[in-house]
Design a protein around this motif. Structure first.
Motif, PDB file in Angstrom:
ATOM      1  N   SER A 217       0.826  -1.202   0.000  1.00 11.58           N
ATOM      2  CA  SER A 217       0.000   0.000   0.000  1.00 11.58           C
ATOM      3  C   SER A 217       0.863   1.256   0.000  1.00 11.58           C
ATOM      4  O   SER A 217       1.900   1.313   0.669  1.00 11.58           O
TER       5      SER A 217
ATOM      6  N   ASP B 271       0.139   3.780   1.495  1.00 15.00           N
ATOM      7  CA  ASP B 271       0.046   4.284   2.866  1.00 15.00           C
ATOM      8  C   ASP B 271       1.099   3.671   3.787  1.00 15.00           C
ATOM      9  O   ASP B 271       1.195   4.059   4.949  1.00 15.00           O
ATOM     10  N   SER B 272       1.872   2.701   3.305  1.00 16.21           N
ATOM     11  CA  SER B 272       2.839   1.986   4.151  1.00 16.21           C
ATOM     12  C   SER B 272       4.225   1.944   3.524  1.00 16.21           C
ATOM     13  O   SER B 272       4.784   0.865   3.286  1.00 16.21           O
TER      14      SER B 272
ATOM     15  N   SER C 180     -10.743  -4.312   4.087  1.00 17.02           N
ATOM     16  CA  SER C 180      -9.562  -4.670   4.877  1.00 17.02           C
ATOM     17  C   SER C 180      -9.618  -6.132   5.304  1.00 17.02           C
ATOM     18  O   SER C 180     -10.684  -6.740   5.353  1.00 17.02           O
TER      19      SER C 180
ATOM     20  N   ASP D 218      -1.679  -7.316   7.451  1.00 18.25           N
ATOM     21  CA  ASP D 218      -2.879  -6.509   7.246  1.00 18.25           C
ATOM     22  C   ASP D 218      -2.927  -6.111   5.779  1.00 18.25           C
ATOM     23  O   ASP D 218      -1.897  -5.780   5.180  1.00 18.25           O
ATOM     24  N   TRP D 219      -4.130  -6.137   5.222  1.00 14.51           N
ATOM     25  CA  TRP D 219      -4.328  -5.840   3.808  1.00 14.51           C
ATOM     26  C   TRP D 219      -5.432  -4.811   3.657  1.00 14.51           C
ATOM     27  O   TRP D 219      -6.407  -4.820   4.403  1.00 14.51           O
ATOM     28  N   LYS D 220      -5.272  -3.916   2.671  1.00 12.86           N
ATOM     29  CA  LYS D 220      -6.284  -2.921   2.324  1.00 12.86           C
ATOM     30  C   LYS D 220      -6.636  -3.097   0.859  1.00 12.86           C
ATOM     31  O   LYS D 220      -5.756  -3.360   0.038  1.00 12.86           O
TER      32      LYS D 220
ATOM     33  N   GLN E 156      -7.333  -1.278  -2.320  1.00 15.30           N
ATOM     34  CA  GLN E 156      -7.128   0.039  -2.902  1.00 15.30           C
ATOM     35  C   GLN E 156      -7.114  -0.079  -4.415  1.00 15.30           C
ATOM     36  O   GLN E 156      -6.410  -0.931  -4.963  1.00 15.30           O
TER      37      GLN E 156
ATOM     38  N   GLN F 150      -3.739  -4.711  -1.208  1.00  8.61           N
ATOM     39  CA  GLN F 150      -2.372  -4.237  -0.999  1.00  8.61           C
ATOM     40  C   GLN F 150      -1.963  -4.501   0.450  1.00  8.61           C
ATOM     41  O   GLN F 150      -2.756  -4.288   1.375  1.00  8.61           O
TER      42      GLN F 150
ATOM     43  N   SER G 176      -0.566  -3.742   3.937  1.00  9.83           N
ATOM     44  CA  SER G 176      -0.488  -2.472   4.668  1.00  9.83           C
ATOM     45  C   SER G 176       0.160  -2.614   6.045  1.00  9.83           C
ATOM     46  O   SER G 176       0.447  -1.618   6.688  1.00  9.83           O
TER      47      SER G 176
END
Length: 178
Positions: free
Chosen positions: A82, A84-85, A119, A148-150, A152, A157, A159
């Motif tokens: 992600s 974000d990560s 998520s 952890d997965w998101k 997107q 992705q 995360s």
């Protein structure tokens, strides 16, 4: 329905068993029942093949990350992380500098512990042969991760990552020795 799409074999086995039992219990009248059960088993097989569950999509993404590590391709790894990560891309780079994973390294078990539309938390067990870069010898390396997965832009992705002790399941540092 997600159980069917993740593992159709229990239902296929039950339907096939029902077909065999119906032939033995009522040899003449059981034939139509057996044919319906076998047709149901074939239908379950095709439906499972046509549907890809979120858990299967996440497992495929995790497999892509592992292939990136085995081929030492940071771009392939970061494409599945992600935006974000960004710290995970750095962690992956550090991992690539520390160890080479051999071709026998593979994911052995994927367990989705929570999942909604955007998520998921997934525990992954993987093992195979690894070798410390810059010397050392190859050895069998078991690993256990909570990820952890998101979702997107239509894709799952990575995360978040926490390394777990393979025996106790307690969290440990990413680069700690077992």
């Amino acid at each position: 329905m997600s159980y069917l799409t993740d593992n159709p074999w229990p239902l296929i086995i039950v339907l096939t068993g029902a077909a065999v039992i119906s032939l033995f219990i009522a040899p003449g009248r059981g034939k139509p029942i057996a044919l319906m059960c076998l047709a149901g088993a074939v239908l379950v097989w095709f439906v499972e093949g046509a549907i890809t569950s979120p858990a299967e999509l996440i497992e495929a993404q995790a497999g892509g990350i592992l292939e990136g590590f085995k081929s030492r391709d940071l771009d392939a790894i970061s494409a599945r992380i992600s935006d974000d990560s960004p710290e995970l891309v750095e962690t992956a780079r550090q991992g690539l500098e520390l160890v080479d994973l051999q071709s026998d390294f593979e994911i052995r078990n994927v367990e989705v512990t929570s999942l909604d539309d955007t998520s998921a938390t997934v525990k992954i067990r993987a093992n195979g042969t690894g070798k410390l870069r810059g010397g050392g010898y190859s050895q069998r390396v078991p690993t256990y991760w909570s990820t952890d997965w998101k979702k997107q832009n239509g894709e799952w992705q990575l995360s978040g990552v926490r390394r777990l002790d393979v025996v106790t399941g307690k969290e440990m540092g990413t680069f700690d020795r077992n």
